[in-house]
Enzyme design. Structure first.
Site, PDB file in Angstrom:
ATOM      1  N   TYR A  61       0.905  -1.264   0.009  1.00 11.27           N
ATOM      2  CA  TYR A  61      -0.205   0.089  -0.045  1.00 11.27           C
ATOM      3  C   TYR A  61       0.869   1.333   0.058  1.00 11.27           C
ATOM      4  O   TYR A  61       1.562   1.482   0.605  1.00 11.27           O
ATOM      5  CB  TYR A  61      -0.970   0.093   1.172  1.00 11.27           C
ATOM      6  CG  TYR A  61      -1.826   1.263   1.296  1.00 11.27           C
ATOM      7  CD1 TYR A  61      -2.744   1.544   0.396  1.00 11.27           C
ATOM      8  CD2 TYR A  61      -1.480   2.352   2.065  1.00 11.27           C
ATOM      9  CE1 TYR A  61      -3.651   2.509   0.180  1.00 11.27           C
ATOM     10  CE2 TYR A  61      -2.254   3.744   2.089  1.00 11.27           C
ATOM     11  CZ  TYR A  61      -3.393   3.483   1.175  1.00 11.27           C
ATOM     12  OH  TYR A  61      -4.070   4.881   1.156  1.00 11.27           O
ATOM     13  N   SER A  74      15.444  -8.377  -4.438  1.00 15.54           N
ATOM     14  CA  SER A  74      15.787  -9.672  -4.370  1.00 15.54           C
ATOM     15  C   SER A  74      16.922  -9.985  -4.032  1.00 15.54           C
ATOM     16  O   SER A  74      17.963  -9.144  -4.354  1.00 15.54           O
ATOM     17  CB  SER A  74      15.491 -10.351  -5.933  1.00 15.54           C
ATOM     18  OG  SER A  74      15.958 -11.670  -6.021  1.00 15.54           O
ATOM     19  N   TYR A 144      16.665 -18.687  -8.137  1.00 23.68           N
ATOM     20  CA  TYR A 144      16.850 -17.299  -8.448  1.00 23.68           C
ATOM     21  C   TYR A 144      16.260 -17.263  -9.939  1.00 23.68           C
ATOM     22  O   TYR A 144      15.469 -16.452 -10.411  1.00 23.68           O
ATOM     23  CB  TYR A 144      18.433 -16.878  -8.460  1.00 23.68           C
ATOM     24  CG  TYR A 144      18.540 -15.303  -8.745  1.00 23.68           C
ATOM     25  CD1 TYR A 144      18.133 -14.422  -8.173  1.00 23.68           C
ATOM     26  CD2 TYR A 144      19.434 -15.162 -10.081  1.00 23.68           C
ATOM     27  CE1 TYR A 144      18.247 -12.941  -8.575  1.00 23.68           C
ATOM     28  CE2 TYR A 144      19.791 -13.887 -10.247  1.00 23.68           C
ATOM     29  CZ  TYR A 144      18.964 -12.892  -9.408  1.00 23.68           C
ATOM     30  OH  TYR A 144      19.238 -11.596  -9.791  1.00 23.68           O
TER      31      TYR A 144
END
Ligand code: UDP
Length: 314
Positions: A61, A74, A144
Site C-alpha cells: 500500500y 531480491s 533465482y
C-alpha cells in the site's frame, strides 16, 4: 514522476534512488533489508525521498499517486540466494505479483529487474534476448533463475492481459561502490582479498567467463529503458567478456597486491560463459556502456580502500 523502488536500499536500487532524485523525481524506497542496507541510502537528505522498511511479498500500500514501479527487490548474489532460497522465490513470484498489482491499480509504468541468469548456462553465445536459455530448474541456482523467469512471464502477462506499460531489463554482472564486501561475488571478493593480502579464491580453473559492467552505465541504461516505449526484454550489460582468472589478475595489478591466486571448487551449475548481445539496447535505447572495466575496477577498489562501506563485513 513519483516512483516506488522495491529493493531500493540494495546495491543497484540505491544508485537508482540517487539517479532518479537527480533527475527531479520523487522516490519511495521500500526494502526489507535482508540483503539491502540503510547505509546505502543514509546520505540522502531530501524531502522528495522516503524510506519504508517492508517486505513486498505482502500487499503493497502506498499513499498518493504512483507513476512508476521499479521492482528491484531480491537477493542477487549466488551466496545470498543459496542462503535465502525461499525468500528469493517469494520475492520473484509473490513480490512481482504485488508490485505489478500496484502498477496496474495506479496506472503506473513498471520495470522489472531481470537477469542474465534467465539464460542459465547458455548454449548460444553471446546471448541475444531471443534466446530462451538453458536453466536447471531443480539445481541450487534454480531458486533465482526460475523466480526471475516466472517474474518475466508474469510481467508480460500483465502487459498483454491488463495493458500495463511494462519493461524487462536483463541485467548482466555489474559492480561498483555499495556492493557488500561479503556478498560472495567475484569482484568484491577479489578486491577485498587483494586489499587484505589474502589469497584470491578463483573457483574452478578460472576459464569461465563473465562480462562485467559498471553501476553508472547500468543505471543510465535502466533509466533510458524506463522512459522508452519498449515492452520486450532488453539486455543491459557490458559485452567486454573476460575470464574469471583475468579479472582476478587485473585486480591484483590494480591493487599492487602480493596475494596469490588459489583455485577452489566450481559451484554447482556455475555458467561457463556469459556475454550480452546489446544490439537491441544500442539500436532502440541509444545506450552502450562508457566506463572501461579497468577504470571501473579502480573506482571500486578506491571505495573499498577508503572504507566507505563501513569497513567490515555485514
Ligand atoms: N567466483 C570466483 N571466486 C570468488 C567468487 C566468484 O571464482 O571468490 C566466480 C564464480 O564461480 C563465477 C564468477 O566468478 O564463475 C562470477 O561469480 P559471481 O558470484 O560474481 O556472479 P555470477 O555471475 O556467478 O552470478
Amino acid at each position: 514522476m513519483r516512483i516506488l523502488i522495491t529493493g531500493g536500499a540494495g546495491f543497484i536500487g540505491s544508485h537508482l534512488c540517487d539517479h532518479l532524485l537527480d533527475r527531479g523525481h520523487e522516490v519511495i524506497c521500500m526494502d526489507n533489508l535482508i540483503t539491502g542496507d540503510v547505509r546505502n541510502i543514509a546520505h540522502i537528505h531530501d524531502p522528495r525521498f522516503a524510506f519504508i522498511q517492508y517486505d513486498v511479498t505482502n500487499f503493497i500500500y502506498v499513499e498518493g499517486p504512483v507513476d512508476a514501479v521499479l521492482h528491484f527487490a531480491s537477493p542477487a548474489s549466488p551466496e545470498d540466494y543459496l542462503k535465502y532460497p525461499i525468500a528469493t522465490l517469494k520475492v520473484g513470484a509473490l513480490g512481482t505479483h504485488k508490485a505489478l498489482g500496484l502498477a496496474k491499480a495506479r496506472g503506473a509504468r513498471f520495470l522489472l529487474a531481470s537477469t542474465s541468469e534467465v539464460y542459465g548456462d547458455p548454449l548460444v553465445h553471446p546471448q541475444p534476448e531471443g534466446y530462451w536459455g538453458n536453466v536447471n530448474p531443480v539445481g541450487v541456482r534454480g531458486v533465482y533463475d526460475e523466480a526471475k523467469r516466472f517474474a518475466e512471464a508474469l510481467t508480460m502477462a500483465y502487459h498483454r492481459y491488463h495493458g500495463v506499460n511494462t519493461k524487462v531489463a536483463r541485467i548482466f554482472n555489474t559492480f561498483g561502490p555499495r556492493m557488500r564486501r561479503d556478498d560472495g561475488r567475484a569482484v568484491p571478493n577479489f578486491v577485498n582479498q587483494a586489499l587484505r593480502g589474502e589469497d584470491l579464491t578463483v573457483y574452478g580453473d578460472g576459464s569461465q567467463t563473465r562480462s562485467f559492467g559498471y553501476i553508472s552505465d547500468l543505471v543510465d541504461g535502466l533509466y533510458r529503458l524506463l522512459n522508452s516505449d519498449l515492452n520486450d526484454p532488453v539486455n543491459i550489460g557490458n559485452p567486454q567478456e573476460m575470464t574469471v582468472l583475468e579479472i582476478a589478475e587485473e585486480i591484483m595489478k590494480l591493487t599492487g597486491s602480493k596475494s596469490r591466486i588459489v583455485f577452489r571448487p566450481l559451484p554447482e551449475d556455475d555458467p561457463k560463459v556469459r556475454q550480452p548481445d546489446i544490439s537491441r539496447a544500442r539500436e532502440l535505447l541509444g545506450w552502450e556502456p562508457k566506463v572501461p572495466v579497468r577504470e571501473a575496477l579502480a573506482m571500486t577498489i578506491r571505495w573499498f580502500q577508503e572504507g566507505k562501506d563501513g569497513g567490515a563485513a555485514r
